[in-house]
Enzyme design. Structure first.
Site, PDB file in Angstrom:
ATOM      1  N   CYS A 117       0.823  -1.215   0.000  1.00  0.00           N
ATOM      2  CA  CYS A 117       0.000   0.000   0.000  1.00  0.00           C
ATOM      3  C   CYS A 117       0.856   1.263   0.000  1.00  0.00           C
ATOM      4  CB  CYS A 117      -0.914   0.019   1.225  1.00  0.00           C
ATOM      5  SG  CYS A 117      -2.048  -1.364   1.272  1.00  0.00           S
ATOM      6  N   HIS A 257      -1.972   6.932   4.632  1.00  0.00           N
ATOM      7  CA  HIS A 257      -2.631   5.836   3.914  1.00  0.00           C
ATOM      8  C   HIS A 257      -3.930   5.509   4.645  1.00  0.00           C
ATOM      9  CE1 HIS A 257      -3.720   2.139   2.155  1.00  0.00           C
ATOM     10  NE2 HIS A 257      -3.284   1.375   3.150  1.00  0.00           N
ATOM     11  N   ASN A 287     -10.129   0.777   2.175  1.00  0.00           N
ATOM     12  CA  ASN A 287      -8.694   0.769   1.913  1.00  0.00           C
ATOM     13  C   ASN A 287      -8.468   0.519   0.421  1.00  0.00           C
ATOM     14  OD1 ASN A 287      -5.985   0.177   1.657  1.00  0.00           O
ATOM     15  ND2 ASN A 287      -5.886  -1.126   3.478  1.00  0.00           N
TER      16      ASN A 287
HETATM   17  O1  UT7 Z   1      -3.228  -1.311   4.012  1.00  0.00           O
HETATM   18  C1  UT7 Z   1      -2.609  -2.147   4.940  1.00  0.00           C
HETATM   19  C2  UT7 Z   1      -3.427  -3.340   5.179  1.00  0.00           C
HETATM   20  N1  UT7 Z   1      -4.309  -3.447   6.255  1.00  0.00           N
HETATM   21  C3  UT7 Z   1      -4.424  -2.785   7.401  1.00  0.00           C
HETATM   22  O2  UT7 Z   1      -3.826  -1.783   7.636  1.00  0.00           O
HETATM   23  C4  UT7 Z   1      -5.329  -3.327   8.447  1.00  0.00           C
HETATM   24  C5  UT7 Z   1      -4.771  -3.154   9.829  1.00  0.00           C
HETATM   25  N2  UT7 Z   1      -5.633  -3.748  10.822  1.00  0.00           N
HETATM   26  C6  UT7 Z   1      -6.872  -3.312  11.119  1.00  0.00           C
HETATM   27  O3  UT7 Z   1      -7.329  -2.356  10.549  1.00  0.00           O
HETATM   28  C7  UT7 Z   1      -7.624  -4.003  12.208  1.00  0.00           C
HETATM   29  O4  UT7 Z   1      -6.764  -4.879  12.893  1.00  0.00           O
HETATM   30  C8  UT7 Z   1      -8.888  -4.774  11.707  1.00  0.00           C
HETATM   31  C9  UT7 Z   1      -9.950  -3.794  11.256  1.00  0.00           C
HETATM   32  C10 UT7 Z   1      -8.474  -5.686  10.566  1.00  0.00           C
HETATM   33  C11 UT7 Z   1      -9.452  -5.621  12.832  1.00  0.00           C
HETATM   34  O5  UT7 Z   1      -9.750  -4.806  13.960  1.00  0.00           O
HETATM   35  P1  UT7 Z   1      -9.268  -5.272  15.409  1.00  0.00           P
HETATM   36  O6  UT7 Z   1      -9.810  -4.309  16.348  1.00  0.00           O
HETATM   37  O7  UT7 Z   1      -7.780  -5.438  15.364  1.00  0.00           O
HETATM   38  O8  UT7 Z   1     -10.003  -6.641  15.570  1.00  0.00           O
HETATM   39  P2  UT7 Z   1      -9.383  -8.070  15.836  1.00  0.00           P
HETATM   40  O9  UT7 Z   1      -8.662  -8.567  14.630  1.00  0.00           O
HETATM   41  O10 UT7 Z   1      -8.635  -8.008  17.126  1.00  0.00           O
HETATM   42  O11 UT7 Z   1     -10.712  -8.902  16.035  1.00  0.00           O
HETATM   43  C12 UT7 Z   1     -11.588  -8.674  17.115  1.00  0.00           C
HETATM   44  C13 UT7 Z   1     -12.778  -9.600  16.948  1.00  0.00           C
HETATM   45  C14 UT7 Z   1     -12.398 -11.037  16.621  1.00  0.00           C
HETATM   46  O12 UT7 Z   1     -13.287 -11.876  17.322  1.00  0.00           O
HETATM   47  P3  UT7 Z   1     -12.817 -12.623  18.641  1.00  0.00           P
HETATM   48  O13 UT7 Z   1     -11.652 -13.467  18.248  1.00  0.00           O
HETATM   49  O14 UT7 Z   1     -12.462 -11.544  19.615  1.00  0.00           O
HETATM   50  O15 UT7 Z   1     -14.036 -13.409  19.028  1.00  0.00           O
HETATM   51  C15 UT7 Z   1     -12.656 -11.141  15.149  1.00  0.00           C
HETATM   52  O16 UT7 Z   1     -12.971 -12.452  14.753  1.00  0.00           O
HETATM   53  O17 UT7 Z   1     -13.579  -9.141  15.850  1.00  0.00           O
HETATM   54  C16 UT7 Z   1     -13.848 -10.241  14.976  1.00  0.00           C
HETATM   55  N3  UT7 Z   1     -14.011  -9.741  13.628  1.00  0.00           N
HETATM   56  C17 UT7 Z   1     -15.183  -9.328  13.131  1.00  0.00           C
HETATM   57  N4  UT7 Z   1     -16.416  -9.251  13.667  1.00  0.00           N
HETATM   58  C18 UT7 Z   1     -17.407  -8.782  12.902  1.00  0.00           C
HETATM   59  C19 UT7 Z   1     -13.068  -9.600  12.672  1.00  0.00           C
HETATM   60  N5  UT7 Z   1     -13.626  -9.094  11.553  1.00  0.00           N
HETATM   61  C20 UT7 Z   1     -14.932  -8.924  11.814  1.00  0.00           C
HETATM   62  C21 UT7 Z   1     -16.015  -8.440  11.047  1.00  0.00           C
HETATM   63  N6  UT7 Z   1     -17.224  -8.371  11.640  1.00  0.00           N
HETATM   64  N7  UT7 Z   1     -15.874  -8.025   9.783  1.00  0.00           N
END
Ligand code: UT7
Length: 342
Positions: A117, A257, A287
């Site tokens: 990215c 970004h 994104n």
């Molecule tokens: O361009 C560069 C590429 N990408 C990025 O920069 C992304 C960087 N990361 C992020 O933006 C965030 O880490 C995310 C948006 C991807 C995730 O947010 P988070 O606050 O870090 O959530 P998490 O991965 O810690 O997940 C928390 C919970 C999990 O459930 P459990 O294990 O706590 O039960 C996930 O399974 O949220 C769950 N989860 C969702 N729930 C509903 C993950 N995706 C979803 C979803 N809807 N779409």
């Protein structure tokens, strides 16, 4: 030929997004997610999706045409085209070559650049080298993506985050006191597995098994990339400003970004920058990877938000892992006569 040592700046911009809007409500019907989760955890409300007949070069071409028009530059004046993309039409040839042909940029060399990215900032810095060395006068830099083609629509961790779009800039010499002041490019290859597409390259060529195992899609450890991103955008920008002899007070706009509003806010907080000086489009486009920074910049320029002489800091992070910061003193190409060497 411009004189060696001339500063490089932006002389015209364009952007393009496909018409189709994909809302969080629609995603609720596709995977186990909610509008509330997506908005709270990422800040994304909707994103764009390329039409079935559109590939990355189609989006890139639209943005490029607008940038050339904005720069009052004909295709035959372009010396070089660099496209930063993670989603080329096919593994080869380069998107830049397809754009070169369709624009009719007969004199231009063309290649793609892969830096996750962060690609647009990397490409901008490469373009600037050709301008400051005196070798070229006009370089077209494009960030273009069709990420909706490589996300796994069964993986809620990733499919809600990405969108399609393109942004382009015509880079050329600008008068004394303007243009790219400083660039910092970074990489941490050890973090490669945190954000990658496992199959389809030489390590794991496409096979029936790779398709069945869903290995041709984006795989991401969101939490780890999140931590890296906050460090890269926040600390990286502070370091780059110090190297350039500038302070946060000198910065008029931060253009990070656009991956997640929480990353953007955390980086702004680290820099002590109020959010009204931070450009945001992640809510409307998700994104868009290499397109996110040029799309946000183009919008601010077209709304006359960014003024002549403003200091802007662009900061990106992504697959590689890579990160970069670019500091530019804005040259208002719309209002000023082109200066010496243009
Ligand atoms: O361009 C560069 C590429 N990408 C990025 O920069 C992304 C960087 N990361 C992020 O933006 C965030 O880490 C995310 C948006 C991807 C995730 O947010 P988070 O606050 O870090 O959530 P998490 O991965 O810690 O997940 C928390 C919970 C999990 O459930 P459990 O294990 O706590 O039960 C996930 O399974 O949220 C769950 N989860 C969702 N729930 C509903 C993950 N995706 C979803 C979803 N809807 N779409």
């Amino acid at each position: 030929m411009p004189e060696a040592g001339t500063r490089a700046g932006i002389l015209g911009m364009g952007s393009y997004v496909p018409e189709r809007v994909l809302t969080n409500r629609e995603l609720e019907k596709m995977v186990n997610t909610t509008d509330q989760w997506i908005v709270e955890r990422s800040g994304i409300r909707e994103r764009r999706m390329a039409a079935p007949e559109q590939a990355t070069s189609d989006l890139a071409l639209e943005a490029a045409r607008k940038a050339l028009e904005d720069a009052k530059t004909g295709p035959e004046e372009i010396d070089l085209i660099i496209t930063a993309t993670n989603t080329p039409d096919s593994l080869f040839p380069a998107v830049a070559c397809i754009v070169q042909d369709r624009l009719g940029a007969r004199r231009a060399g063309a290649f793609d650049l892969l830096a996750g990215c962060t690609g647009f900032i990397y490409a901008l810095s490469v373009a600037a080298q050709f301008i400051t060395s005196g070798m070229y006068r006009r370089v077209l830099v494009i960030g273009a993506e069709t990420l909706t083609r490589i996300v796994d629509w069964e993986d809620r961790n990733t499919c809600v985050l990405f969108g399609d779009g393109a942004g382009a800039a015509v880079v050329g010499p600008v008068p004394e006191g303007y243009g790219l002041i400083h660039t910092r490019l970074g990489s941490d290859g050890a973090g490669g597995p945190l954000l990658h597409m496992p199959a389809g390259g030489s390590r794991m060529p496409a096979s029936r098994e790779t398709v069945e195992d869903r290995l041709h899609f984006v795989r991401m450890n969101g939490r780890e990339v999140f931590k890296f991103a906050v460090r890269a955008c926040g600390d990286g920008s502070l370091e780059a400003l110090e190297e350039a002899g500038l302070s946060v007070e000198d910065v008029d706009f931060l253009i990070p970004h656009q991956a997640n509003i929480r990353i953007i806010e955390a980086a702004a907080k680290r820099l002590n920058m109020p959010m009204d000086r931070v450009l945001v489009n992640v809510d409307r486009f998700g994104n868009t990877s290499t397109a996110s920074i040029p799309m946000a910049l183009e919008e601010a320029v077209s709304l006359n938000k960014i003024k002549d002489g403003d200091n802007i800091v662009m900061t990106g992070f992504g697959a590689g892992l890579t990160w970069a910061v670019s500091i530019m003193r804005w040259y208002d190409y719309k209002k000023r006569e082109l200066g010496i060497g243009n």
